[in-house]
Write an enzyme that holds these catalytic residues in place. Sequence first.
Site, short mmCIF file in Angstrom:
data_model
loop_
_atom_site.label_atom_id
_atom_site.label_comp_id
_atom_site.label_asym_id
_atom_site.label_seq_id
_atom_site.Cartn_x
_atom_site.Cartn_y
_atom_site.Cartn_z
N LEU A 12 0.85 -1.25 -0.06
CA LEU A 12 0.07 0.11 -0.12
C LEU A 12 0.90 1.15 0.05
O LEU A 12 0.54 2.18 -0.70
CB LEU A 12 -0.91 0.06 1.04
N TYR A 123 -3.58 -9.77 16.09
CA TYR A 123 -3.53 -8.80 15.32
C TYR A 123 -4.50 -7.72 15.27
O TYR A 123 -4.32 -6.38 15.65
CB TYR A 123 -3.37 -9.37 13.64
#
Length: 285
Positions: A12, A123
């Site tokens: 990204l 996470y």
Amino acid sequence: MKVLVTGAGGMLGTDLVTALRAAGITTVAATRDSLDIRVPGDVAAALPGIDVVVNAAAWTDVDRAEAEEAAATAVNGTAVATLAQACARSGARLVQISTDYVFSGRATTPWSEAAATDPVSAYGRGKELGERAVLEHLGDRGYVVRTAWLHGAHGRNFVATILRLAAERPTLDVVDDQHGQPTWTCALADQVAQLCLAACAGDAPAGVYHGTASGQTTWHGLARAVFAERGLDPDRVRPVGTAAFPRPARRPAYSVLGHDRWQAAGIAAQPAWQEQLGAALRQSP
């Protein structure tokens, strides 16, 4: 206007730098090697003259985070809090890239930006901690952009894996009971660039935004679409349940995100995932 992109060497981050510069924004690209957001002194030294920080630096190995939660949270949570505090001192705005994993996945309609978070993995817990730090420390200068199911040209991702396996195997078994929005990094990067411009112009309210493609599908549906885009037989992709692929981290069964808040910023929602996939594959070999 000057923007600092952390994690600029990632899938990204690479497209963020390209999109920001294409929008005419002076952009500083900080890779993991040039700026470790876990080091407070280095973060503080990077901020003078910066108007907006877009934090794309992250621990992204979801399964490894289950075994190394402290290390993952040091990047996704604690370091983000350090970055938010430094931005609060410097006067910079912060756009934090977050994830659908902050939700439980137990839903049947799209998660709104205001929905309560309830992560079910290490996470997700780390990313939730990072979100809270941005919103608590920065007030009207803190932005959280949640995304999901990213694919792009500059890193490992599901679409690239399907393309590789399509050339290696006669059939593929792909999960058909997880729902989400396949999102092209270029589309998200363009949207974040618009958010940076709107934020600095005072047109984008601070808070949470959902940066995913419009529409929804399953991993199986996405794999079939990849095959079709490449002129391959989609029936080579067979549906299976999540139980067929046990993993250390729980995957959200329903990761479809709502996009209502973009309207308040005068920014359009992203195109449909099918349109994004077609554009992405036309740009790849």
